[in-house]
Design a protein around this motif. Structure first.
Motif, short mmCIF file in Angstrom:
data_model
loop_
_atom_site.label_atom_id
_atom_site.label_comp_id
_atom_site.label_asym_id
_atom_site.label_seq_id
_atom_site.Cartn_x
_atom_site.Cartn_y
_atom_site.Cartn_z
N VAL A 1 8.83 -7.15 -19.27
CA VAL A 1 8.63 -6.56 -17.94
C VAL A 1 7.49 -5.55 -18.03
N SER A 2 6.59 -5.58 -17.07
CA SER A 2 5.36 -4.77 -17.14
C SER A 2 5.64 -3.27 -17.03
N ASP A 3 4.77 -2.50 -17.72
CA ASP A 3 4.81 -1.05 -17.57
C ASP A 3 4.61 -0.72 -16.09
N GLY A 4 5.22 0.38 -15.67
CA GLY A 4 5.15 0.77 -14.27
C GLY A 4 6.31 0.26 -13.45
N PHE B 1 22.77 -2.07 -15.33
CA PHE B 1 21.41 -1.61 -15.62
C PHE B 1 20.42 -2.75 -15.44
N GLY B 2 19.23 -2.44 -14.89
CA GLY B 2 18.17 -3.43 -14.78
C GLY B 2 17.02 -2.94 -13.95
N PRO B 3 16.01 -3.79 -13.75
CA PRO B 3 14.85 -3.39 -12.96
C PRO B 3 15.15 -3.43 -11.46
N ALA B 4 14.72 -2.39 -10.77
CA ALA B 4 14.82 -2.36 -9.30
C ALA B 4 13.55 -2.96 -8.70
N ILE B 5 12.39 -2.66 -9.29
CA ILE B 5 11.10 -3.21 -8.84
C ILE B 5 10.26 -3.49 -10.09
N VAL B 6 9.66 -4.66 -10.14
CA VAL B 6 8.80 -5.03 -11.27
C VAL B 6 7.34 -4.89 -10.83
N ALA B 7 6.58 -4.13 -11.62
CA ALA B 7 5.18 -3.88 -11.30
C ALA B 7 4.34 -5.14 -11.47
N GLU C 1 0.82 -1.21 0.00
CA GLU C 1 0.00 0.00 0.00
C GLU C 1 0.85 1.26 0.00
N CYS C 2 1.89 1.28 0.79
CA CYS C 2 2.82 2.41 0.83
C CYS C 2 4.11 1.90 1.43
N GLY C 3 5.14 2.70 1.36
CA GLY C 3 6.40 2.24 1.90
C GLY C 3 7.44 3.34 1.99
N ASP C 4 8.53 3.00 2.66
CA ASP C 4 9.66 3.90 2.82
C ASP C 4 10.89 3.15 2.33
N LEU C 5 11.33 3.48 1.12
CA LEU C 5 12.47 2.82 0.50
C LEU C 5 13.75 3.50 0.98
N THR C 6 14.63 2.73 1.62
CA THR C 6 15.85 3.30 2.19
C THR C 6 17.11 2.97 1.40
N GLU D 1 1.41 2.25 -9.27
CA GLU D 1 1.19 3.48 -8.49
C GLU D 1 2.12 3.54 -7.27
N VAL D 2 2.26 2.42 -6.57
CA VAL D 2 3.14 2.38 -5.40
C VAL D 2 4.59 2.53 -5.84
N ILE D 3 4.96 1.88 -6.93
CA ILE D 3 6.34 1.99 -7.43
C ILE D 3 6.67 3.44 -7.77
N GLU D 4 5.74 4.13 -8.41
CA GLU D 4 5.99 5.53 -8.74
C GLU D 4 6.21 6.39 -7.49
N LYS D 5 5.45 6.10 -6.43
CA LYS D 5 5.64 6.84 -5.18
C LYS D 5 7.01 6.52 -4.56
N LEU D 6 7.37 5.24 -4.53
CA LEU D 6 8.68 4.86 -3.99
C LEU D 6 9.81 5.48 -4.81
N PHE D 7 9.67 5.45 -6.12
CA PHE D 7 10.64 6.05 -7.04
C PHE D 7 10.80 7.54 -6.75
N THR D 8 9.67 8.25 -6.67
CA THR D 8 9.70 9.69 -6.44
C THR D 8 10.33 10.03 -5.10
N ASP D 9 9.94 9.31 -4.05
CA ASP D 9 10.50 9.56 -2.72
C ASP D 9 12.00 9.28 -2.69
N PHE D 10 12.42 8.19 -3.33
CA PHE D 10 13.84 7.84 -3.36
C PHE D 10 14.64 8.92 -4.09
N MET D 11 14.09 9.42 -5.21
CA MET D 11 14.78 10.45 -5.96
C MET D 11 14.84 11.77 -5.18
N LYS D 12 13.79 12.08 -4.44
CA LYS D 12 13.77 13.33 -3.65
C LYS D 12 14.77 13.30 -2.51
N LYS D 13 14.69 12.27 -1.70
CA LYS D 13 15.49 12.23 -0.48
C LYS D 13 16.77 11.44 -0.61
#
Length: 173
Positions: free
Chosen positions: A122-125, A48-54, A8-13, A75-87
């Motif tokens: 590999v799936s979109d997302g 190079f490769g996938p970090a998370i597969v949707a 549902e949500c997460g904190d990728l460190t 949707e969750v992957i995009e949030k994790l991606f965005t948060d990881f890139m921000k912080k």
């Protein structure tokens, strides 16, 4: 049938270089493409490769031996991606040894029109990354197959999917 949980949500460190990625997708090692001229270019040392597969069920076993699958939606992957890139975050080896010898040089979410060669299935997302490796011994280990993919370190909230048909229908949307 094993239970399936959707993240549902997460904190990728962190992102780890691992021998057996849970997503069951290996990464690729790239060498610099050489022009047709008489000169030598050193390898770029890029992995190079996938970090998370949707939408891919990932087999897990908890500390008490209970087996289950976990699924990351686009949707969750995009949030994790965005948060990881921000912080930011850090990179390590086999989820234990932090390394400063690799850094992120590319990161994107797969979508129509952005489909990496060799990863068409590999799936979109899904989230793809490229890392620059600045340690010769680590690069040699990568080329020798000591590390074959990426694995994320993430604290997540899970929602159990009681009806397998519900999950299948959601994944097919």
């Amino acid at each position: 049938m094993l239970p399936i949980y959707e993240v549902e949500c997460g904190d990728l460190t962190a992102i780890s270089l691992v021998r057996k990625p849970a997503i069951e997708e290996d990464f690729m090692l790239f060498k610099e493409q050489k022009e047709l001229k008489l000169s030598f270019d050193d390898e770029k040392h890029i992995v190079f490769g996938p970090a998370i597969v949707a939408d891919k069920p990932i087999y897990r076993v908890d500390g008490e031996g209970r087996e289950y699958y976990v699924v990351f939606t686009a949707e969750v992957i995009e949030k994790l991606f965005t948060d990881f890139m921000k912080k930011g975050g850090y990179f390590n080896l086999e989820h234990s040894k932090k390394t400063n010898d690799v850094f992120l040089i590319e990161s994107f979410i797969k979508r129509p029109g952005l489909n990496p060669v060799a990863y068409e299935e590999v799936s979109d997302g899904s989230w793809f990354i490229s890392l620059k490796v600045e340690n010769e011994a680590l690069w040699a280990d990568l080329k020798a197959g000591k590390y074959n993919g990426f694995s994320i370190e993430c604290f997540v909230d899970l929602e159990k999917k009681d009806d397998i048909n519900e999950l299948i229908n959601e994944l097919l949307k």
